[in-house]
Scaffold this active site. Structure first.
Site, PDB file in Angstrom:
ATOM      1  N   LYS A  61       6.852 -34.772 -45.794  1.00  0.00           N
ATOM      2  CA  LYS A  61       5.625 -34.773 -44.792  1.00  0.00           C
ATOM      3  C   LYS A  61       4.566 -35.905 -45.661  1.00  0.00           C
ATOM      4  CE  LYS A  61       4.290 -30.554 -43.572  1.00  0.00           C
ATOM      5  NZ  LYS A  61       3.649 -29.582 -43.592  1.00  0.00           N
ATOM      6  N   THR A  69      -5.411 -29.958 -39.949  1.00  0.00           N
ATOM      7  CA  THR A  69      -4.444 -29.629 -39.951  1.00  0.00           C
ATOM      8  C   THR A  69      -4.650 -29.310 -38.113  1.00  0.00           C
ATOM      9  OG1 THR A  69      -4.079 -28.804 -41.809  1.00  0.00           O
ATOM     10  CG2 THR A  69      -2.198 -28.218 -39.473  1.00  0.00           C
ATOM     11  N   SER A  80      -6.019 -32.473 -47.678  1.00  0.00           N
ATOM     12  CA  SER A  80      -5.949 -32.109 -49.026  1.00  0.00           C
ATOM     13  C   SER A  80      -6.120 -33.643 -50.082  1.00  0.00           C
ATOM     14  CB  SER A  80      -5.167 -31.361 -49.139  1.00  0.00           C
ATOM     15  OG  SER A  80      -5.006 -30.349 -48.793  1.00  0.00           O
ATOM     16  N   ASN A 140      -5.476 -20.610 -38.300  1.00  0.00           N
ATOM     17  CA  ASN A 140      -6.015 -21.656 -38.838  1.00  0.00           C
ATOM     18  C   ASN A 140      -5.830 -22.910 -38.410  1.00  0.00           C
ATOM     19  OD1 ASN A 140      -6.061 -24.286 -40.707  1.00  0.00           O
ATOM     20  ND2 ASN A 140      -7.347 -23.488 -41.456  1.00  0.00           N
ATOM     21  N   LYS A 168       5.869 -25.811 -52.771  1.00  0.00           N
ATOM     22  CA  LYS A 168       5.429 -24.393 -51.633  1.00  0.00           C
ATOM     23  C   LYS A 168       5.407 -23.617 -52.433  1.00  0.00           C
ATOM     24  CE  LYS A 168       3.838 -23.822 -47.441  1.00  0.00           C
ATOM     25  NZ  LYS A 168       3.516 -25.522 -47.190  1.00  0.00           N
TER      26      LYS A 168
END
Ligand code: NAD
Length: 425
Positions: free
Chosen positions: A103, A199, A359, A230, A115
């Protein structure tokens, strides 16, 4: 005479990491990835498991399991969210970490992929228990996290609240103030304007870009969005602001269908006043969660769970366009079914990259100590998402493949460059 018993070989269920490897293998073959890069990218760089003993509110000690996996730091410090959920496990975290590497490479931002997660049910923990658990996790991983090493962010089950606790716990360990050690934190603590909706905003921009290629007008299309957290709630809001008629929404408590279009402002207000959930919302008729995925709409946005578009569901999908808000919503075996039906799939590794893009902007602002307006953030985000979309579209055309494999090829080209340029032992 002895009769040989037939030995039953247990069939290993495909894991999420298998889904990563399957797409990586396909893209690697079509693109012709250098063997060294292919070999390296199949293995995460570092996998950490921690035990987190927490004193529960009832006075009993409970030990939770926490994870952090760093898949790659070839293109920069590792970046990736922290997920709380009962299903969180090492395999899932490993897959999500690898997807983060792809990504970030697709979004063309200087990060590697990571992650983390804790196996827990955040809905069943009190705020005090959640805070102790989050702080214990941050302290246990304080030698892994770092502004230029590994930077967490929110994911399913976590939000800016947990990021503030991690930031504080980390800074207490180092007796310093490193705002850039987490992103997705509250704006007053160095968070970026526009991060919370980023997002969902990326989903909206990617949807518009795909509709444009398909010669469809946003005001003439209908959509169904699974998930109202979200990603789902901001996607729904921003798509409806573009004139898309949202006919189905749903979360883990309720799924609603309304042919005339759901009143999105009412749904958002209802969820806000109802602990974030849709249970009891009366804006349409109740349907089953799976029925949303196969609903009669033009655009489908799965923005909740992984592995929901199975081969069976794929056969019944009626949407012309799927924009993957969640990570890994489509199982690999469903890809050819969707492709054969001519359904355009904007893959997760591009579609939900808006979060990590903003981010990155947050991290840059923290490093500079200078903050941008929401308009500036959104403008940079939209430009970046449109460029990434165009790039994967072109790679898909050039290699005569799907957008998903086009996206993986885009990532592999950049990762291969980094691996070759840096060299190895
Ligand atoms: P969230 O916790 O805010 O919301 C999750 C939503 O999914 C909730 O509305 C929940 O009710 C719903 N849900 C759970 N189980 C369901 C079920 N069985 N059926 C229908 N809905 C169900 O999480 P989020 O941050 O919105 O993340 C959603 C997905 O998007 C995850 O796959 C996550 O990895 C991915 N993602 C999130 C971000 C981000 O910035 N938050 C960025 C990239 C990708």
């Amino acid at each position: 005479m002895t009769v040989k018993k037939s030995i039953e070989i247990p069939v290993k269920e495909a894991s999420m990491f298998d889904a990563v490897i399957s797409r990586l293998s396909e893209a690697s073959k079509i693109y012709g990835l250098a063997e060294e890069a292919d070999t390296i990218l199949r293995h995460p760089q570092k996998e950490i498991k921690v035990s987190l003993p927490i004193m529960m509110d009832d006075g009993k000690m409970h030990v939770f399991e926490g994870y952090r996996t760093i898949h790659s730091t070839v293109l920069g410090p590792s970046k990736g969210g922290i997920r709380y959920g009962l299903d969180v496990n090492e395999e899932e975290v490993k897959a999500l970490a690898a997807w983060m590497s792809f990504k970030c490479a697709i979004a063309n931002i200087p990060y590697g992929g990571a992650k983390g997660g804790i196996t827990c049910d955040p809905r069943k923990l009190s705020i005090g228990e959640l805070e102790r658990l989050t702080r214990a996790y941050a302290v246990a991983l304080s030698d892994v996290f770092g502004v230029d090493h590994d930077i967490p962010a929110p994911d399913m089950g976590t939000s800016s609240r947990e990021m503030a606790w991690i930031l504080d716990a980390y800074n207490k360990v180092y007796r310093s103030d490193f705002p850039g050690v987490v992103t997705g934190k509250p704006v007053g603590l160095g968070g970026s304007l526009g991060r919370e909706a980023a997002t969902g905003r990326g989903i909206m921009i990617a949807t518009l870009a795909a509709l444009n290629k398909m010669n469809l007008k946003p005001k003439k299309v209908t959509a169904a969005v699974q998930g109202f957290g979200n990603v789902g709630s901001h996607s729904v809001r921003l798509l409806s602001e573009q004139g898309v008629k949202i006919c189905a929404i749903g979360d883990h408590t309720e799924t609603i269908w309304n042919e005339k279009g759901i009143d999105i402002a009412a749904a958002l207000k209802y969820a806000k006043d109802n602990n974030g959930i849709l249970q009891g919302f009366k804006g349409g008729v109740k349907i089953k969660s799976d029925e949303l995925l196969t609903a009669e709409v033009d655009v489908l946005v799965p923005a909740a769970l992984q592995n929901v578009i199975t081969t069976n569901i794929a056969k019944d999908v009626k949407a012309k366009l799927i924009v993957e808000g969640a990570n890994g919503p489509t199982v690999p075996d469903a890809d050819p079914i969707l492709n054969n039906k001519g359904i355009v799939v904007v893959p997760d590794v591009l579609a939900n990259g808006g979060g990590v893009t903003v981010s990155y902007f947050e991290w840059v602002q923290n490093k500079y100590g200078h903050y941008w307006t929401e308009e500036e953030v959104n403008e940079k985000h939209d430009k970046s998402m449109n460029a990434a979309f165009e790039n994967i579209w072109n790679n898909a055309q050039q290699y005569k493949t799907s957008l998903r494999i086009g996206a993986y090829i885009t990532a592999l080209k950049r990762l291969e460059m980094g691996i070759k340029a840096k060299g190895h032992y």
